[in-house]
Design a protein around this motif. Structure first.
Motif, PDB file in Angstrom:
ATOM      1  N   ARG A 341       0.833  -1.206   0.000  1.00 37.83           N
ATOM      2  CA  ARG A 341       0.000   0.000   0.000  1.00 37.83           C
ATOM      3  C   ARG A 341       0.868   1.257   0.000  1.00 37.83           C
ATOM      4  O   ARG A 341       0.602   2.208  -0.732  1.00 37.83           O
ATOM      5  CB  ARG A 341      -0.923  -0.032   1.215  1.00 37.83           C
ATOM      6  CG  ARG A 341      -1.609   1.276   1.556  1.00 37.83           C
ATOM      7  CD  ARG A 341      -2.538   1.756   0.469  1.00 37.83           C
ATOM      8  NE  ARG A 341      -3.603   0.810   0.188  1.00 37.83           N
ATOM      9  CZ  ARG A 341      -4.519   0.993  -0.749  1.00 37.83           C
ATOM     10  NH1 ARG A 341      -4.476   2.085  -1.506  1.00 37.83           N
ATOM     11  NH2 ARG A 341      -5.454   0.095  -0.962  1.00 37.83           N
ATOM     12  N   TRP A 342       1.900   1.277   0.829  1.00 39.67           N
ATOM     13  CA  TRP A 342       2.786   2.449   0.882  1.00 39.67           C
ATOM     14  C   TRP A 342       3.503   2.652  -0.447  1.00 39.67           C
ATOM     15  O   TRP A 342       3.630   3.780  -0.926  1.00 39.67           O
ATOM     16  CB  TRP A 342       3.798   2.278   2.011  1.00 39.67           C
ATOM     17  CG  TRP A 342       3.208   2.444   3.380  1.00 39.67           C
ATOM     18  CD1 TRP A 342       2.007   3.014   3.688  1.00 39.67           C
ATOM     19  CD2 TRP A 342       3.789   2.031   4.618  1.00 39.67           C
ATOM     20  NE1 TRP A 342       1.788   2.983   5.040  1.00 39.67           N
ATOM     21  CE2 TRP A 342       2.870   2.390   5.648  1.00 39.67           C
ATOM     22  CE3 TRP A 342       4.969   1.399   4.978  1.00 39.67           C
ATOM     23  CZ2 TRP A 342       3.119   2.135   6.987  1.00 39.67           C
ATOM     24  CZ3 TRP A 342       5.221   1.146   6.311  1.00 39.67           C
ATOM     25  CH2 TRP A 342       4.306   1.512   7.311  1.00 39.67           C
ATOM     26  N   TYR A 344       2.476   1.722  -3.344  1.00 43.24           N
ATOM     27  CA  TYR A 344       1.464   2.159  -4.307  1.00 43.24           C
ATOM     28  C   TYR A 344       1.177   3.650  -4.156  1.00 43.24           C
ATOM     29  O   TYR A 344       1.112   4.387  -5.143  1.00 43.24           O
ATOM     30  CB  TYR A 344       0.189   1.344  -4.091  1.00 43.24           C
ATOM     31  CG  TYR A 344      -1.026   1.872  -4.800  1.00 43.24           C
ATOM     32  CD1 TYR A 344      -1.180   1.730  -6.170  1.00 43.24           C
ATOM     33  CD2 TYR A 344      -2.046   2.512  -4.089  1.00 43.24           C
ATOM     34  CE1 TYR A 344      -2.305   2.208  -6.818  1.00 43.24           C
ATOM     35  CE2 TYR A 344      -3.174   2.991  -4.729  1.00 43.24           C
ATOM     36  CZ  TYR A 344      -3.298   2.835  -6.087  1.00 43.24           C
ATOM     37  OH  TYR A 344      -4.409   3.318  -6.723  1.00 43.24           O
ATOM     38  N   GLU A 345       1.032   4.112  -2.914  1.00 42.16           N
ATOM     39  CA  GLU A 345       0.744   5.528  -2.682  1.00 42.16           C
ATOM     40  C   GLU A 345       1.927   6.407  -3.065  1.00 42.16           C
ATOM     41  O   GLU A 345       1.743   7.529  -3.542  1.00 42.16           O
ATOM     42  CB  GLU A 345       0.368   5.747  -1.219  1.00 42.16           C
ATOM     43  CG  GLU A 345      -0.973   5.116  -0.855  1.00 42.16           C
ATOM     44  CD  GLU A 345      -1.293   5.225   0.617  1.00 42.16           C
ATOM     45  OE1 GLU A 345      -0.381   5.612   1.391  1.00 42.16           O
ATOM     46  OE2 GLU A 345      -2.433   4.921   1.004  1.00 42.16           O
TER      47      GLU A 345
END
Length: 404
Positions: A341-342, A344-345
């Motif tokens: 997630r990190w 991706y962000e």
């Protein structure tokens, strides 16, 4: 200084209904406008009406329940009584359907402004303001313009006359491309067939979006298949967050009762509900609130995945510690998903191959059969390694130069 909106709701459709009450994707146009206005700081909406039928009164009551003040006005004198010298008024054309970015642009502090677009075949339903420009359906005016209109003798179309006064005063012009009207991002809904076309266009433009193989490859395609049914009623968006939240609470309760496989199956359903919430928030006016609720539920589901073996073992009849592979590697799996997630962000606007990354939906889909057929320990050992492999593959592909 307050931000007040004047919303048109007087145009009559060929079938006798009000244009402002036409439903697109399960919500009336005026309710969508009210939600967009609330997002940019409007607390009081004046509704320009010729008559106030019962269905408009009911719609205004629903808007009031969202915390907005709603006042019907028939003439400029009624509007003068609502505004003070420093207030700014946002004009919203009758039947307008526009995105949140357009409302945010027109609501920014500053001198009066008008959203304009080119005079093309796509924009013929919008009011012309000069030889080459048409009104984009939104404008910001000052209180003296309302006072000037109230002092003018005779009867005037309140919305269009205020627009003319803004044009004559040299208001700033914020330009938007006519292509946005072709894509359906901005439109004047002139009749119900047009509303149906806009709804179909909105459904087709919702992206699969988001990070994760489970969501992008499985959940969102299923949701898109049932998308037309989801948007038919406003009750879907109203009750779906509660159904989703109760689903994930049920997952925790089933795990604590020792029913691990049943909990995993319900978790798959909960993931499908989360994907449906994202689908609805992509084009409905409640998107800001829906996103916050969805993120909270998704975080709970992610944490539940990391502690799932502990819940199952300690909540079971024997209250034993879970097996090491499950106890140690389930948090590792959750950490790998958080790392994805990190990454991706941090990818910013140039995200590519994001569907390759691991997510909780993928984990629950693979865990469910493992729990049913009693090889969960092996699956908990495999999933973190699979997640790391997906991240490495994504890093390799995402850093390749794009085609020119």
């Amino acid at each position: 200084m307050a931000l007040i909106a004047l919303v048109g709701a007087s145009e009559i459709l060929p079938d006798g209904g009000l244009r402002a009450l036409v439903t697109v994707a399960g919500e009336t146009l005026i309710e969508r406008q009210a939600a967009r206005l609330a997002d940019v700081g409007v607390t009081h909406i004046a509704v320009a009406v010729a008559a106030v039928p019962a269905d408009l009164l009911a719609t205004c009551d629903r808007i009031r329940r969202r915390g907005l003040k709603v006042t019907p006005v028939r003439a400029a004198g009624d509007l003068v009584a609502l505004v003070e010298a420093e207030d700014r008024i946002i004009l919203v054309a009758d039947g307008l359907r526009a995105g949140g970015t357009h409302y945010a642009a027109i609501a920014k502090p500053g001198s009066p402004a008008i959203l304009v677009t080119g005079d093309t075949m796509l924009t013929q339903s919008f009011e012309r303001i000069d030889a080459t420009r048409r009104w984009g359906g939104l404008a910001s005016i000052s209180q003296p313009m309302v006072v000037e209109l109230a002092a003018m003798p005779g009867e005037w179309d309140m919305m269009l006359t205020l627009l003319r006064l803004a044009v004559q005063s040299g208001a700033r012009r914020l330009y938007c491309e006519p292509a946005l009207f072709e894509q359906g991002e901005i439109a004047i809904v002139s009749d119900r067939p047009t509303a149906a076309l806009i709804e179909q266009s909105s459904l087709q433009q919702v992206e699969y979006g988001g990070m994760g193989l489970g969501r992008s490859a499985i959940m969102m395609p299923i949701v898109r298949l049932i998308g037309p049914l989801l948007v038919k009623s406003p009750k879907t968006a109203r009750y779906l967050p509660f159904i989703t939240a109760f689903s994930w609470i049920a997952v925790a309760a089933l795990a604590a009762s020792g029913l691990a496989a049943a909990g995993a199956l319900v978790a798959i359903f909960g993931g499908l509900c989360l994907a449906a919430m994202r689908f609805l928030s992509a084009f409905r006016a409640e998107s800001a609130a829906q996103d916050r609720v969805r993120d909270l539920i998704r975080t709970f589901g992610w944490a539940l995945l990391g502690f799932y073996p502990w819940l199952v073992s300690l909540g079971g009849p024997d209250h034993l510690m879970p097996a090491f592979a499950e106890a140690a590697l389930a948090p590792c799996l959750a950490a790998a998903i958080l790392l994805a997630r990190w990454l991706y962000e941090d990818g910013g606007e140039k995200r590519r191959f994001h569907w390759l990354l691991p997510d909780t939906d993928q984990a629950w889909i693979l865990l469910a059969p493992a729990l049913i057929f009693d090889f969960a320990t092996l699956m908990f050992a495999i999933l973190p390694l699979l997640a790391l492999l997906q991240i490495l593959l994504w890093l390799r592909l995402a850093r390749r130069p794009g085609a020119r």
